[in-house]
Structures are given as C-alpha cells and as structure tokens.
Design a protein around this motif. Structure first.
Motif, short mmCIF file in Angstrom:
data_model
loop_
_atom_site.label_atom_id
_atom_site.label_comp_id
_atom_site.label_asym_id
_atom_site.label_seq_id
_atom_site.Cartn_x
_atom_site.Cartn_y
_atom_site.Cartn_z
N ALA A 74 0.82 -1.10 -0.01
CA ALA A 74 -0.23 -0.13 0.15
C ALA A 74 0.87 1.30 0.02
N GLN A 137 -7.80 -0.90 -0.18
CA GLN A 137 -6.47 -0.84 -1.06
C GLN A 137 -5.52 -2.09 -1.15
N GLN A 160 -2.00 6.08 -8.56
CA GLN A 160 -1.95 6.21 -7.09
C GLN A 160 -0.77 7.12 -6.60
N ILE A 227 -10.17 1.46 -5.69
CA ILE A 227 -9.36 1.93 -4.57
C ILE A 227 -9.51 3.42 -4.64
N TYR A 231 -11.29 5.93 -1.16
CA TYR A 231 -10.77 7.28 -0.59
C TYR A 231 -11.57 8.27 -0.79
#
Length: 243
Positions: A74, A137, A160, A227, A231
């Motif tokens: 991550a 994630q 990301q 993912i 968030y």
C-alpha cells in the motif's frame, strides 16, 4: 502549539475533524520533513509514532518469507495516516515502511495517539473509516498483482502516486518501481516504455512525468477506480465523522 489550525489540515484525514478535536490533537503533532527512503517502521520492531503525511508519500512493504526482498502492499499520502496497526492494538510493525516521495508529515507519539483515539470519539471514527479504506487498497492491490497485466498494474501504481503528489512529475528509478510492483526490472522497464510510447508518460533517468492523465486511467485496470472511490467516499463525507 500554533493557534492557527490550518497547518494540520494539510493532511486530509485530519481535515475531516472539527476545530475542537484538532485543538486537542495539535500539541502532540510535530511537523517534520521526510527525505527519500527515510524509514518510519521496521519489520517486527515497535511502532513508536503515528504519522500523518502532509506532502510526502509513504510505502508499506511486506517482506517475502525466505527471500531477501519485499513487495509494496500500500501507499499512504495526505489522504491517510500510518499507524492503523497501532490503532488496532498491535505493538510491532508487520512490515517495513519508508518514504517513497519526500515531503512534509506530522508525527505523533504512539502513547499520545492511542490516548487521543480513546478520548476523542470523532478521531476514532475517522481512523476506523480510514482503516477500512486501507484494507480495501491492500486487498485490491493483492488481487491486481495476481491477475492483471504488468502494463495495467504499472499504470495503476503511477496513478496512485500521481494522486498523492502536488504536480505531474516525481522521481522514480526503475529499481524502485520494480520493488514496488514485485517484478524484475526488465519487465517493469518494458511496461513503462509501452506507456511512454503511447504518449501517457515521460520517463527518463529516474524521473516520471504524467502527460496524459485520462489516457493513463484508461490504460490501468479497474482496480484503480475501486481504490480511488473508497478514498473519495472517505474524504468527501467529512461531516459524517462529526455526527
């Protein structure tokens, strides 16, 4: 303690909290500048601090049993924090964590962090919601590494990182990217080369520049959207943390 609490809101997770909660946390949060490859946690060593990125990006690594190597599980930027394992009751780190992209962070001693999580219910609720997003994630990334093509995974990882840096460019060597993706350098170099040939990125001498963000999103697998959406829900509903 600074009377102006805006400096704490550079971390988007802390920005979900109201002024009263932030004021209670502020005396225990120390602004620091993290350099590339600074280590925050070592595998099976005590976690002495919680960290709230405010410009930097941290990389969580899992060490492969029987191998002198590790794989990223991550990344953590200003949307999150390092210390979920601490919050959940662990005392030692399950893996290694270090600075992937240099920048600012807020450091909080472990004892003050745990005390605040007990005394400030709104803070604990934000941490609980973040823990869920981080688990998504990690799980989605593990599945992605198992089933998706190298080029798709490379695009996901670059997106990301792009989400977590202030501009379109960041430093990244082939060796570092290979470690993050758990692949040989030759395979990662080929995947990055394909993205560059497609006009999506510019990659030279350890420096990445995203030049076609929509195209890079199309090149990535659907794991990036899963993912990202987790968030977005966490950070886009800040009022829920106060209720």
């Amino acid at each position: 303690m600074k009377s102006d609490l805006s400096w704490l809101r550079a971390n988007r997770l802390l920005a979900l909290l109201d002024d009263a909660v932030l004021a209670a946390l502020a005396p225990h949060l120390q602004p620091v500048m993290l350099e590339l490859r600074d280590t925050q946690y070592e595998e099976l060593q005590p976690m002495r601090d919680a960290w709230f990125p405010a410009g930097c990006v941290l990389s969580m690594l899992a060490v492969q049993a029987g191998a002198d190597s590790s794989v990223e599980v991550a990344t953590i930027g200003a949307e999150g924090m390092l210390g979920v394992a601490l919050f959940l009751g662990a005392e030692v780190s399950p893996g290694r964590v270090f600075t992937q992209v240099q920048g600012g962070a807020l450091r909080m001693p472990a004892d003050a962090f745990l005390r605040a999580a007990q005394e400030q219910p709104a803070f604990a609720r934000v941490l609980q919601r973040y823990a869920h997003a981080l688990m998504v994630q990690i799980a989605q990334g593990a599945a992605c590494n198992r089933v998706h093509a190298m080029e798709q995974r490379c695009a996901r990882w670059l997106l990301q990182t792009h989400d977590r840096v202030p501009g379109d460019a960041f430093d990244l060597t082939q060796e570092f990217l290979a470690q993050m993706l758990g692949e040989r350098r030759a395979a990662v170099n080929q995947a990055a080369g394909q993205l560059q040939q497609a006009g999506l990125i510019r990659y030279s001498r350890g420096h990445i520049e995203v030049i076609d963000r929509p195209g890079l999103e199309r090149a990535a697998c659907g794991c990036y959207a899963v993912i990202h959406d987790q968030y977005a829900r966490l950070l886009g509903d800040g009022r829920a943390a106060q209720e």
